[in-house]
Design a protein around this motif. Structure first.
Motif, PDB file in Angstrom:
ATOM      1  N   GLU A  61       0.924  -1.163   0.164  1.00 27.99           N
ATOM      2  CA  GLU A  61       0.005   0.030  -0.020  1.00 27.99           C
ATOM      3  C   GLU A  61       1.137   1.253  -0.261  1.00 27.99           C
ATOM      4  O   GLU A  61       1.796   1.392   0.864  1.00 27.99           O
ATOM      5  CB  GLU A  61      -0.986  -0.006   1.228  1.00 27.99           C
ATOM      6  N   LEU A  62       0.761   2.053  -0.826  1.00 27.62           N
ATOM      7  CA  LEU A  62       1.538   3.265  -1.071  1.00 27.62           C
ATOM      8  C   LEU A  62       0.689   4.498  -1.144  1.00 27.62           C
ATOM      9  O   LEU A  62      -0.893   4.480  -1.244  1.00 27.62           O
ATOM     10  CB  LEU A  62       2.260   3.079  -2.228  1.00 27.62           C
ATOM     11  N   GLN A  63       1.114   5.534  -1.097  1.00 28.62           N
ATOM     12  CA  GLN A  63       0.410   7.135  -1.185  1.00 28.62           C
ATOM     13  C   GLN A  63       0.888   7.600  -2.361  1.00 28.62           C
ATOM     14  O   GLN A  63       1.940   7.713  -2.765  1.00 28.62           O
ATOM     15  CB  GLN A  63       0.791   8.067   0.011  1.00 28.62           C
ATOM     16  N   MET A  64      -0.051   8.233  -3.381  1.00 28.88           N
ATOM     17  CA  MET A  64       0.196   8.904  -4.663  1.00 28.88           C
ATOM     18  C   MET A  64      -0.399  10.213  -4.423  1.00 28.88           C
ATOM     19  O   MET A  64      -1.257  10.664  -3.699  1.00 28.88           O
ATOM     20  CB  MET A  64      -0.404   8.216  -5.861  1.00 28.88           C
ATOM     21  N   GLY A  65       0.470  11.416  -5.217  1.00 28.11           N
ATOM     22  CA  GLY A  65      -0.405  12.819  -5.040  1.00 28.11           C
ATOM     23  C   GLY A  65      -0.782  12.792  -6.297  1.00 28.11           C
ATOM     24  O   GLY A  65      -0.159  12.509  -7.426  1.00 28.11           O
ATOM     25  N   ASN A 111      -3.707  16.680  -3.963  1.00 24.53           N
ATOM     26  CA  ASN A 111      -4.281  15.459  -3.272  1.00 24.53           C
ATOM     27  C   ASN A 111      -3.428  14.267  -3.043  1.00 24.53           C
ATOM     28  O   ASN A 111      -2.734  14.000  -4.095  1.00 24.53           O
ATOM     29  CB  ASN A 111      -5.726  15.185  -4.108  1.00 24.53           C
ATOM     30  N   VAL A 112      -3.519  13.926  -1.962  1.00 24.96           N
ATOM     31  CA  VAL A 112      -2.907  12.217  -1.748  1.00 24.96           C
ATOM     32  C   VAL A 112      -4.059  11.336  -1.482  1.00 24.96           C
ATOM     33  O   VAL A 112      -5.101  11.350  -0.980  1.00 24.96           O
ATOM     34  CB  VAL A 112      -2.053  12.514  -0.473  1.00 24.96           C
ATOM     35  N   PHE A 113      -3.820  10.313  -2.129  1.00 26.17           N
ATOM     36  CA  PHE A 113      -4.721   9.004  -2.017  1.00 26.17           C
ATOM     37  C   PHE A 113      -4.001   7.964  -2.078  1.00 26.17           C
ATOM     38  O   PHE A 113      -2.700   7.696  -2.557  1.00 26.17           O
ATOM     39  CB  PHE A 113      -5.547   9.174  -3.429  1.00 26.17           C
ATOM     40  N   PRO A 114      -4.574   6.913  -1.546  1.00 27.27           N
ATOM     41  CA  PRO A 114      -4.064   5.539  -1.255  1.00 27.27           C
ATOM     42  C   PRO A 114      -4.048   4.658  -2.588  1.00 27.27           C
ATOM     43  O   PRO A 114      -5.002   4.790  -3.266  1.00 27.27           O
ATOM     44  CB  PRO A 114      -4.846   4.754  -0.202  1.00 27.27           C
ATOM     45  N   VAL A 115      -3.147   4.048  -2.708  1.00 22.53           N
ATOM     46  CA  VAL A 115      -3.131   2.775  -3.870  1.00 22.53           C
ATOM     47  C   VAL A 115      -2.475   1.488  -3.406  1.00 22.53           C
ATOM     48  O   VAL A 115      -1.704   1.613  -2.264  1.00 22.53           O
ATOM     49  CB  VAL A 115      -2.283   3.466  -5.131  1.00 22.53           C
ATOM     50  N   ALA A 158      -6.291   2.558  -7.390  1.00 17.57           N
ATOM     51  CA  ALA A 158      -6.602   3.630  -6.248  1.00 17.57           C
ATOM     52  C   ALA A 158      -7.885   3.315  -6.040  1.00 17.57           C
ATOM     53  O   ALA A 158      -8.789   4.148  -4.902  1.00 17.57           O
ATOM     54  CB  ALA A 158      -6.527   4.867  -6.885  1.00 17.57           C
ATOM     55  N   HIS A 164     -11.011   1.890  -3.931  1.00 15.29           N
ATOM     56  CA  HIS A 164     -11.425   1.379  -2.398  1.00 15.29           C
ATOM     57  C   HIS A 164     -11.287  -0.186  -2.524  1.00 15.29           C
ATOM     58  O   HIS A 164     -11.835  -0.694  -3.492  1.00 15.29           O
ATOM     59  CB  HIS A 164     -12.709   2.067  -1.710  1.00 15.29           C
TER      60      HIS A 164
END
Length: 142
Positions: A96-100, A105-109, A123, A125
């Motif tokens: 699990e990573l975070q992207m911007g 905006n930052v969102f989980p992937v 990305a 849910h």
């Protein structure tokens, strides 16, 4: 006795299950979930399910995809070159990573595939595309 209405702060215990019966989340052994009813702090179907409940009430609700986490969106699945990852990171399926994005905006992937020099990121849910079943007990209205 008081019933839940929009704007009430509520506490609930819950068990969240998929339609195959597997549990994906539960408040068992933890503090109840607290949120303000009708304010969109939880998924729509859960929010609607607590309305008009009274403390001590229990119910089981089936929440369709559209009132849960929505349908999967294949536009939210992206391929990136391994070379775009930090040199000290070895991408692995399930990471699990975070992207911007360009707007900050930052969102989980989640990495769903590693093929040679390409990595597939999702990305969506994890529960997107799923109907959900919740056993809900209203603990209190504050």
């Amino acid at each position: 006795m008081q019933q839940v209405k929009a704007g009430d702060k509520v506490s609930v215990h819950y068990h969240g299950k998929l339609t195959d019966g597997s549990v994906f989340d539960s408040s068992q052994g933890r503090e109840p979930l607290n949120f303000v009813a009708g304010k969109g702090q939880v998924i729509k179907g859960f929010d609607e399910a607590v309305m008009n409940m009274q403390p001590g009430d229990k119910k089981t609700v089936h929440i369709p995809v559209a009132e849960a986490y929505g349908h999967r969106n294949e536009d939210m699945v992206m391929d990136y070159p391994v070379s775009d990852f930090p040199a000290d990171m070895t991408p692995q399926v399930g990471m699990e990573l975070q992207m911007g994005d360009d707007q900050g905006n930052v969102f989980p992937v989640v990495i769903t595939q590693v093929n040679g020099d390409m990595v597939r990121l999702d990305a969506n849910h994890p529960l997107a595309g799923q109907d959900l079943i919740f056993d809900i007990e209203l603990v209190s209205i504050d």
